[in-house]
Design an enzyme around this catalytic site. Sequence first.
Site, PDB file in Angstrom:
ATOM      1  N   GLU A 293       0.890  -1.173   0.000  1.00 56.36           N
ATOM      2  CA  GLU A 293       0.000   0.000   0.000  1.00 56.36           C
ATOM      3  C   GLU A 293       0.916   1.207   0.000  1.00 56.36           C
ATOM      4  OE1 GLU A 293      -1.603   3.323   1.221  1.00 56.36           O
ATOM      5  OE2 GLU A 293      -1.449   2.239   3.123  1.00 56.36           O
ATOM      6  N   CYS A 327      -1.713   8.460   4.076  1.00 61.41           N
ATOM      7  CA  CYS A 327      -1.837   8.209   2.638  1.00 61.41           C
ATOM      8  C   CYS A 327      -3.264   8.441   2.165  1.00 61.41           C
ATOM      9  CB  CYS A 327      -1.375   6.793   2.303  1.00 61.41           C
ATOM     10  SG  CYS A 327      -2.090   5.534   3.374  1.00 61.41           S
TER      11      CYS A 327
END
Length: 542
Positions: A293, A327
């Site tokens: 990720e 993020c």
Amino acid sequence: MLFGNFKIPQPYNEPIKSYAPGSKERESLQKKYQELKQEKIEIPIVIDGKECHSQDIREVKCPHDHQHVLATFHHASTQDAQKAIDSCLEARKKWARTPFHHRASIFLKAAELIATKHRDLINAATMLGQSKTCYQAEIDAACEFIDFLRFNVKYAEQVYQDQPISSKGIWNCVEYRPLEGFILSITPFNFTAIAGNLCIAPAIMGNVVLWKPSPKSMFSSHFVMKILQEAGLPKGVINMLPADGAEFVQEVLKNRHLSGIHFTGSTHVFRSIWKAVGNNIDVYDNYPRIVGETGGKDFMFVHQSANTEAVATAIIRGAFEFQGQKCSAASRAYIPESMWPQLKDILTTEIPTIKVGDVGDFSNFMGAVIDDISYNKISSYIDRAKKAEDCEILVGGNCDNSKGYFVEPTVIVTKNAHYETMTQEIFGPVITIYIYADEKYEETLEICGSTSEYALTGGIFSSDIYAVQTAYENLRDSAGNFYINDKVTGAVVGQQPFGGSRGSGTNDKAGSYLNLVRWVSPRSIKQAFCPPTDYRYPFLGN
């Protein structure tokens, strides 16, 4: 040998404490914060359950008080990595054969230790080392980490229970074996829970792990390791090697026993790792699983029918909590012309009330960004926006690194939908707003969906169901986590499995069974009760 079909307790999301003035949890956490701040600890390398030391000793400092040294840590070498790999492979001999209910009990105990005995410890360490407010630390280091521990063992049970059908006279089974070799877990600074999850998810499935935590989060990572050991994690199952730089990782990637990589970090680094695995593919005993990720350029798309106050709150919380160092943080917004005057008034009134400073002061909404590198990167984006002809700084824009790495919550307004702060990940408390004509709703949706290389989080604000449906369809490939009338960050384990595609990663959904199935190698087993004793089939007869 099992003598019962043991069932994992039904998991639940850990309740979030408020830390409101006068509460017992506030007083307790403030006390632990001050205690940890006054202690200067030494953080070792952990190999085979033992504390190891190196000649390369580095400091851990508070981002909001960068002259204050919290700890020193021993930086691991490539020689340490080889020792850790050997330890992993030796530990695998027992761990891979340990019955699931025994493995599960360790991680369930760790969850309870964090929920009770060590809650203040893990939260205070995250506040000091990563400059999270008490509430952000509570959501991350306590609640989300507890949720990962509880839900993952239940998801593992779900995986194991998925079995094939059997025809008459045979019994078909699937065994979910741990991967052969070791897993390399590379974890980021910004979430203590992610650092823990990237280690425990493969370990729950019987794998052994070489854990490389970020040097920027060594303070909390040290206590994560301590808690796992207290919960009964056998030696060598997870080896913790603090290390920085590509050289260390590249050496580990050359090992023939590498069976998987669990990664959260930058897109650039993840691509370099994937490339290295490809270059080394002839070396490996197996094809390594690669789960990652990475970055995001997360969007809020607003329709003219949306509630303006709700949009403003989602912008402030989504873009500025934990200084935008998520993020999933909101970093670009598309606002209709008709709403802009009212929204502008709210933002210019509310954002200046946000307090930025030492997270030990519980009245501060924001702390500092993680280090000087991050500070310089964020401030350079702001400086360029100040000079750009097609941009203006609506609010914020000031930076000060004299005591800590502080950046004001900043809103940039641009006339250019492809300006750099609309397309590039900044990883700081900066959101850029593009104002579009109301009648160009669908046209602007197309711009939003094609602007970024990332596809992590995004959302639509609207009270018009047809507008929601249009955005839902047009932005299908633009976000792995899509929100309707809510901020675009804050996924909860068990509720919103997290991950994105495009440049944002492999979308293997942390916080769901989908992630756990990546850490097993299924073996199909067929048992015939009465096998045939004659090779001849009936059709061969005359």
